[in-house]
Design an enzyme around this catalytic site. Sequence first.
Site, PDB file in Angstrom:
ATOM      1  N   LYS A   2       9.156   6.750   4.245  1.00 27.82           N
ATOM      2  CA  LYS A   2       9.421   5.383   3.808  1.00 27.82           C
ATOM      3  C   LYS A   2      10.809   5.237   3.217  1.00 27.82           C
ATOM      4  O   LYS A   2      11.151   4.178   2.679  1.00 27.82           O
ATOM      5  CB  LYS A   2       8.376   4.963   2.762  1.00 27.82           C
ATOM      6  CG  LYS A   2       6.980   5.014   3.330  1.00 27.82           C
ATOM      7  CD  LYS A   2       5.934   4.690   2.296  1.00 27.82           C
ATOM      8  CE  LYS A   2       4.574   5.099   2.817  1.00 27.82           C
ATOM      9  NZ  LYS A   2       3.508   4.929   1.846  1.00 27.82           N
ATOM     10  N   LYS A  28       0.814  -1.211   0.000  1.00 29.72           N
ATOM     11  CA  LYS A  28       0.000   0.000   0.000  1.00 29.72           C
ATOM     12  C   LYS A  28       0.845   1.257   0.000  1.00 29.72           C
ATOM     13  O   LYS A  28       1.060   1.862   1.030  1.00 29.72           O
ATOM     14  CB  LYS A  28      -0.883   0.019   1.243  1.00 29.72           C
ATOM     15  CG  LYS A  28      -1.857  -1.107   1.298  1.00 29.72           C
ATOM     16  CD  LYS A  28      -2.539  -1.117   2.622  1.00 29.72           C
ATOM     17  CE  LYS A  28      -3.478  -2.288   2.677  1.00 29.72           C
ATOM     18  NZ  LYS A  28      -3.660  -2.790   4.011  1.00 29.72           N
ATOM     19  N   THR A  29       1.347   1.597  -1.144  1.00 30.71           N
ATOM     20  CA  THR A  29       2.177   2.788  -1.194  1.00 30.71           C
ATOM     21  C   THR A  29       2.536   3.039  -2.648  1.00 30.71           C
ATOM     22  O   THR A  29       2.114   2.293  -3.533  1.00 30.71           O
ATOM     23  CB  THR A  29       3.460   2.557  -0.367  1.00 30.71           C
ATOM     24  OG1 THR A  29       4.245   3.738  -0.403  1.00 30.71           O
ATOM     25  CG2 THR A  29       4.287   1.431  -0.953  1.00 30.71           C
ATOM     26  N   THR A  30       3.264   4.134  -2.882  1.00 25.81           N
ATOM     27  CA  THR A  30       3.906   4.283  -4.196  1.00 25.81           C
ATOM     28  C   THR A  30       5.371   4.616  -3.947  1.00 25.81           C
ATOM     29  O   THR A  30       5.666   5.572  -3.221  1.00 25.81           O
ATOM     30  CB  THR A  30       3.284   5.429  -5.006  1.00 25.81           C
ATOM     31  OG1 THR A  30       1.887   5.328  -4.963  1.00 25.81           O
ATOM     32  CG2 THR A  30       3.776   5.383  -6.440  1.00 25.81           C
ATOM     33  N   ASP A  87       5.600   8.228  -1.483  1.00 25.38           N
ATOM     34  CA  ASP A  87       4.542   9.036  -0.896  1.00 25.38           C
ATOM     35  C   ASP A  87       4.714   8.975   0.624  1.00 25.38           C
ATOM     36  O   ASP A  87       5.732   8.469   1.099  1.00 25.38           O
ATOM     37  CB  ASP A  87       3.165   8.503  -1.319  1.00 25.38           C
ATOM     38  CG  ASP A  87       2.860   7.167  -0.662  1.00 25.38           C
ATOM     39  OD1 ASP A  87       1.765   6.996  -0.112  1.00 25.38           O
ATOM     40  OD2 ASP A  87       3.757   6.279  -0.692  1.00 25.38           O
TER      41      ASP A  87
END
Lengths: 216, 255
Positions: free
Chosen positions: A49, A15-17, A32
């Site tokens: 992140k 769940k991220t980019t 993100d």
Amino acid sequence: MDGITYQCLGLLQLKTTILAVKFNGGVIIGSDSRASMGESYVSSKTINKLIQVHDRIFCCIAGSLADAQAVTKMAKFQLSFHSIQMESPPLVKAAASIMRELCYNNKEELQAGFITAGWDRKKGPQIYVVSLGGMLLSQPFTIGGSGSTYIYGYVDAKFKPDMSLEEAIQFSTNALALAMGRDNVSGGVVHLVVITEAEVKHVVVPGNKLPKFHDE
Amino acid sequence: MSSIGTGYDLSASTFSPDGRVFQVEYAMKAVENSSTAIGIRCKDGVVFGVEKLILSKLYEQGSNKRIFNIDRHVGMAVAGLLADARSLSEVSREEASNFRSNYGHDIPLKHLADRVGMYVHAYTLYSAVRPFGCSFILGSYDEDDGPQLYMVDPSGISYGYWGCAIGKAKQAAKTEIEKLQMKEMTCRELVKEVAKIIYIVHDEVKDKAFELELSWVGEVTKGRHELVPKDIKEEAEKYAKESLEEEDDSDEDNM
């Protein structure tokens, strides 16, 4: 795959980019800043992140945040010990290999994928992808996470090898903004880290300064 | 020059009153009983030469190798108790292989020499085991770091060298090596000189037949450690034999 396993895997999506791109003289790694629990609760709007595992080597993480933090903590320790033994800064490939060994040997328990990017004296700027099961691949640019599915067309069309720093920053910011615009579990601000031989620069693009596209 | 330990030399875990560990020194004597091995580092690579004494006419040519491949890019030439040397070559291979498995790239030679040196040193600490009775020379070539040469002796110490010799004729070989300008030579030139040195230090009277084992690693082999090809080796041996004859002739003239 039986019904129960498929359901479990469905809950633990990436769940991220995240992305990384090589340019002339360095590498940019970006992500993100949203962390989510379930499909609809945003547990943090400003999480970082991009983890620094050595002076010129960064990792960005996707998947289970807990697993990713455990792996990067272990990798950071092993890498610092390795670099002191070698009496020289570690190769990016060495950092990526350490992550790969951890992911592959513990693939049953872990659910985390990484992009390792950095600069070393031997091969210059490099990007390595360490996937969920422990595959290691070197690429000139790469995207990952759930939001990446929405920007494959954009990055494939717009990437050029040997971009300048400004072009590379524009490319990364645009890609992340587009992904964050369409993926509900990606959002917040854009974190970019620019790694070159000389320095490591952290660039943050807040939500209201993100590039706007025609749908907005 | 032999000194007897008398009582302080029974185990490696005992110091003598003058601060020596005799077992380790005796291990070094074991190396001096073996035939000579030399390694020389030049501008673009490393060349090894070993004087392999032939103890029996029944030996197959090329058997009983004294030069080992540790990894694609690392070679090891040994002197001393061959069984100990073979066991250490396996240890070195494992070290290099584990490094590559963990870190994804070739092991730097200094690190390999340190690791194997540490292993050898461990056997000098306890009375339950004896020290390794062999010295070895490690050499490698890498595009970025260039050629490297390290020697490890039974005490576990490792030093970097431009040229070194181990075995019975090491003093004579060192004298010959010091005459060379190895920093300006290429591997192809050095191969002939290494062959010449081995022929010079070989004692025709005490040890009759010998086989020359030559290997190299460098730009000429694209970073892979391999035995010198047959034609180049023959050329080198021819040069060595001719140089020896010239020196013999010049000695006669001087008389």
